[in-house]
Design a protein around this motif. Structure first.
Motif, PDB file in Angstrom:
ATOM      1  N   ASN A  49       0.865  -1.179   0.000  1.00 32.58           N
ATOM      2  CA  ASN A  49       0.000   0.000   0.000  1.00 32.58           C
ATOM      3  C   ASN A  49       0.905   1.234   0.000  1.00 32.58           C
ATOM      4  OD1 ASN A  49       0.791   0.498   2.749  1.00 32.58           O
ATOM      5  ND2 ASN A  49      -0.809  -0.926   3.427  1.00 32.58           N
ATOM      6  N   ASP A  50       0.340   2.386   0.195  1.00 38.64           N
ATOM      7  CA  ASP A  50       1.114   3.627   0.102  1.00 38.64           C
ATOM      8  C   ASP A  50       2.208   3.728   1.159  1.00 38.64           C
ATOM      9  OD1 ASP A  50      -0.392   4.406  -2.050  1.00 38.64           O
ATOM     10  OD2 ASP A  50      -1.802   5.602  -0.860  1.00 38.64           O
ATOM     11  N   GLU A  51       2.041   3.013   2.264  1.00 39.80           N
ATOM     12  CA  GLU A  51       2.990   3.147   3.366  1.00 39.80           C
ATOM     13  C   GLU A  51       3.821   1.895   3.618  1.00 39.80           C
ATOM     14  OE1 GLU A  51       0.657   4.189   6.723  1.00 39.80           O
ATOM     15  OE2 GLU A  51       0.158   6.192   6.002  1.00 39.80           O
ATOM     16  N   LEU A  52       3.500   0.794   2.959  1.00 40.17           N
ATOM     17  CA  LEU A  52       4.116  -0.478   3.325  1.00 40.17           C
ATOM     18  C   LEU A  52       4.731  -1.175   2.119  1.00 40.17           C
ATOM     19  CD1 LEU A  52       4.470  -2.427   5.768  1.00 40.17           C
ATOM     20  CD2 LEU A  52       2.344  -3.528   5.033  1.00 40.17           C
TER      21      LEU A  52
ATOM     22  N   PHE B 107       0.797 -17.120  19.568  1.00 35.75           N
ATOM     23  CA  PHE B 107       0.861 -17.120  18.100  1.00 35.75           C
ATOM     24  C   PHE B 107       0.145 -15.870  17.592  1.00 35.75           C
ATOM     25  CE2 PHE B 107       0.788 -21.454  19.618  1.00 35.75           C
ATOM     26  CZ  PHE B 107       1.789 -22.077  18.905  1.00 35.75           C
ATOM     27  N   GLU B 108       0.790 -15.151  16.656  1.00 34.95           N
ATOM     28  CA  GLU B 108       0.157 -13.972  16.068  1.00 34.95           C
ATOM     29  C   GLU B 108       0.606 -13.799  14.629  1.00 34.95           C
ATOM     30  OE1 GLU B 108      -0.812  -9.768  17.860  1.00 34.95           O
ATOM     31  OE2 GLU B 108       1.205  -9.701  16.973  1.00 34.95           O
ATOM     32  N   MET B 109      -0.355 -13.505  13.761  1.00 32.51           N
ATOM     33  CA  MET B 109      -0.079 -13.291  12.350  1.00 32.51           C
ATOM     34  C   MET B 109      -0.649 -11.937  11.929  1.00 32.51           C
ATOM     35  SD  MET B 109       1.368 -15.421   9.972  1.00 32.51           S
ATOM     36  CE  MET B 109       0.817 -17.115  10.179  1.00 32.51           C
ATOM     37  N   ILE B 110       0.150 -11.192  11.174  1.00 34.77           N
ATOM     38  CA  ILE B 110      -0.316  -9.932  10.580  1.00 34.77           C
ATOM     39  C   ILE B 110      -0.261 -10.103   9.063  1.00 34.77           C
ATOM     40  CG2 ILE B 110       0.018  -7.434  10.432  1.00 34.77           C
ATOM     41  CD1 ILE B 110       1.463  -7.521  13.084  1.00 34.77           C
ATOM     42  N   PHE B 111      -1.354  -9.790   8.389  1.00 32.12           N
ATOM     43  CA  PHE B 111      -1.461 -10.086   6.966  1.00 32.12           C
ATOM     44  C   PHE B 111      -2.424  -9.110   6.294  1.00 32.12           C
ATOM     45  CE2 PHE B 111      -4.067 -12.706   9.692  1.00 32.12           C
ATOM     46  CZ  PHE B 111      -5.343 -12.553   9.190  1.00 32.12           C
ATOM     47  N   ILE B 112      -2.483  -9.168   4.975  1.00 31.80           N
ATOM     48  CA  ILE B 112      -3.357  -8.295   4.195  1.00 31.80           C
ATOM     49  C   ILE B 112      -4.301  -9.156   3.356  1.00 31.80           C
ATOM     50  CG2 ILE B 112      -3.465  -6.589   2.328  1.00 31.80           C
ATOM     51  CD1 ILE B 112      -0.795  -5.498   3.310  1.00 31.80           C
ATOM     52  N   ILE B 113      -5.600  -8.825   3.416  1.00 30.14           N
ATOM     53  CA  ILE B 113      -6.607  -9.447   2.573  1.00 30.14           C
ATOM     54  C   ILE B 113      -7.400  -8.324   1.905  1.00 30.14           C
ATOM     55  CG2 ILE B 113      -8.621 -10.959   2.455  1.00 30.14           C
ATOM     56  CD1 ILE B 113      -7.707 -12.270   5.036  1.00 30.14           C
ATOM     57  N   ASP B 114      -7.480  -8.367   0.574  1.00 32.33           N
ATOM     58  CA  ASP B 114      -8.240  -7.347  -0.176  1.00 32.33           C
ATOM     59  C   ASP B 114      -7.839  -5.929   0.236  1.00 32.33           C
ATOM     60  OD1 ASP B 114      -9.581  -9.427  -1.402  1.00 32.33           O
ATOM     61  OD2 ASP B 114     -11.257  -9.387   0.010  1.00 32.33           O
ATOM     62  N   SER B 115      -6.556  -5.703   0.324  1.00 33.34           N
ATOM     63  CA  SER B 115      -5.978  -4.385   0.644  1.00 33.34           C
ATOM     64  C   SER B 115      -6.193  -3.941   2.088  1.00 33.34           C
ATOM     65  CB  SER B 115      -6.544  -3.296  -0.298  1.00 33.34           C
ATOM     66  OG  SER B 115      -6.263  -3.615  -1.646  1.00 33.34           O
ATOM     67  N   ARG B 116      -6.780  -4.804   2.933  1.00 29.45           N
ATOM     68  CA  ARG B 116      -6.983  -4.450   4.332  1.00 29.45           C
ATOM     69  C   ARG B 116      -6.047  -5.247   5.228  1.00 29.45           C
ATOM     70  NH1 ARG B 116     -12.666  -3.003   7.028  1.00 29.45           N
ATOM     71  NH2 ARG B 116     -12.321  -1.422   5.418  1.00 29.45           N
ATOM     72  N   ARG B 117      -5.477  -4.566   6.188  1.00 32.13           N
ATOM     73  CA  ARG B 117      -4.524  -5.174   7.106  1.00 32.13           C
ATOM     74  C   ARG B 117      -5.248  -5.745   8.326  1.00 32.13           C
ATOM     75  NH1 ARG B 117       1.135  -2.313   8.825  1.00 32.13           N
ATOM     76  NH2 ARG B 117       1.682  -3.561  10.636  1.00 32.13           N
TER      77      ARG B 117
END
Length: 434
Positions: free
Chosen positions: A42-45, A106-116
């Motif tokens: 995205n614009d920042e990542l 356990f923790e996961m950070i991910f993007i689906i359909d442009s949403r974090r």
């Protein structure tokens, strides 16, 4: 798209460690690889397309991938496979007196359909100690739900979970329960975890059935064949030979087992039981060096272990690249020539072959890959155990590296750690006089 994964109190991980696919802000000498190795989420990542994890034997590389696998499987199955009083198969860090009574993280950070999204949980063998889901709808992170001390707080944006708090067992994930009831957000997240591929480079037989299926039904036939041929293992074509399986004769079966065999015969006769053999085609030449005919080899009887692995991995590799998925591979380089391993990595580090921004995370011992021509420093990670046998993860970007430094040479010399400490073996075979 994967952004970050964290794990703690699981197998060799005592403290929470964090692995990141976020591209670091690094110096100009690494930026020449940006065009292919980095993509804009995205614009920042900015995210990385591939990362390699190095470390000594028993350093925790495989445990890291095992942690990803556990989280995936538990998210997909906890609401339907786990019964009310059934233990959760999580393995805590066993080399400390305190961790046995603490939950695994356990923790996961991910993007689906442009949403974090940021989703995680803490779990013991008896219950879910905590669980949380956040998203970033605009610029700030917002809570969707949070579970603490047996209570579940559900926010308006996660209305699909409003009536499900009482339907969630202590040993089942709230997210999985919401997906079972067709929740819009929860179903998308479960599908993301389902698409998360985790494979072993040591035991690839389990992959073969998937590759055979996608090859046989023409889903990825051309891509699989093209990949195998390009890797120069001498295979000109691939064929699938099918044969009907017949149940064994029961004449010599003990009487007490004949009933079971008769039932198996009924099942086999009412269903399609087919065997699929993989045949590789090789060109056969005459005395004048001209192609005379094509010789078919059985892949199991006549091909090398490397060729078998290449074919087995071809299906998951093509699927990941075509659909922009995330692929974890343990021991990617096992049974492969270093140049072939490099080609597989370059498939991901290329805008031409990876237009969907698929991501590859793999554990390896192949130091030939430690090159400025392949990886930026933030794409190289290390796993190392401390004196308490607890695994730590860190990236090469944390080190000050000279412009003319060789990543491979410096790593072998121990400048980055994560190598085995080998004692004096000179007296290994010395015979005792006692």
């Amino acid at each position: 798209m994967l952004i970050q994964f964290g794990v703690g109190n699981y197998k060799s991980f005592k403290e929470v460690v964090t692995f990141s696919m976020i591209a670091a802000r690094i110096t100009a000498k690494d930026k020449r690889l940006d065009e292919n190795n980095v993509f804009k989420a995205n614009d920042e990542l900015n995210l990385l397309k591939s990362t390699a994890i190095y470390g000594a034997n028993a350093s925790g590389k495989s445990n890291f991938i095992s942690a990803v696998h556990f989280m995936k499987q538990f998210v997909l199955s906890s609401s339907k496979d786990t019964q009310a009083n059934e233990a959760i198969p999580v393995e805590y860090f066993r080399l400390n007196t305190e961790t046995a009574n603490q939950p695994s993280f356990f923790e996961m950070i991910f993007i689906i359909d442009s949403r974090r999204y940021r989703y995680g949980f803490e779990v013991t063998s008896e219950k879910i100690a905590s669980e949380w889901l956040f998203h970033v709808p605009t610029s700030r992170e917002a809570k969707l739900f949070e579970r603490r001390d047996g209570k579940i707080e559900v926010l308006t944006a996660f209305k699909e979970g409003k009536e499900l708090k009482e339907k969630t067992r202590d040993n089942a994930l709230f997210l999985s329960v919401a997906a079972q009831f067709n929740g819009t957000i929860s179903k998308k997240i479960l599908q993301w975890f389902k698409n998360l591929a985790i494979i072993s480079g040591l035991n690839d037989m389990g992959l073969r059935s998937y590759t055979v299926e996608t090859f046989d039904n023409n889903k990825y036939r051309d891509e699989i064949l093209r990949l195998v041929k390009k890797l120069d293992v001498g295979v000109d074509d691939i064929q699938i030979r099918k044969s009907q399986l017949t149940p064994p004769a029961v004449d010599n079966i003990p009487d007490e087992l004949k009933g079971l065999f008769e039932e198996l015969k009924k099942i086999s006769s009412s269903s399609s039981m087919e065997r699929k053999d993989i045949l590789t085609a090789h060109l056969k030449f005459n005395a004048d060096g001209q192609i005379a005919e094509v010789e078919l080899f059985d892949i199991d009887d006549n091909e090398s272990e490397g060729t078998k692995k290449i074919f087995s991995m071809a299906g998951p590799l093509v699927d990941t690249l075509r659909n922009g998925k995330v692929l974890f591979v343990d021991e990617l380089d096992a049974r492969l020539h270093p140049l072939i391993t490099r080609v597989i990595i370059n498939l991901f580090n290329s805008n031409e072959t990876n237009p969907q921004n698929a991501q590859l995370i793999f554990a390896t011992h192949d130091t030939n890959l430690l090159s400025k021509d392949i990886f930026r420093r933030d794409q190289i990670w290390f796993a190392e155990k401390d004196k308490f046998s607890s695994t730590h993860l860190y990236s090469l970007v944390e080190y000050k590296v000279r412009n003319d430094a060789s990543f491979e040479s410096d790593y072998i010399q121990g400048r980055y750690g994560a190598i085995p400490f080998i004692g004096n073996l000179s007296r290994l075979l010395e015979v005792s006089n006692e």
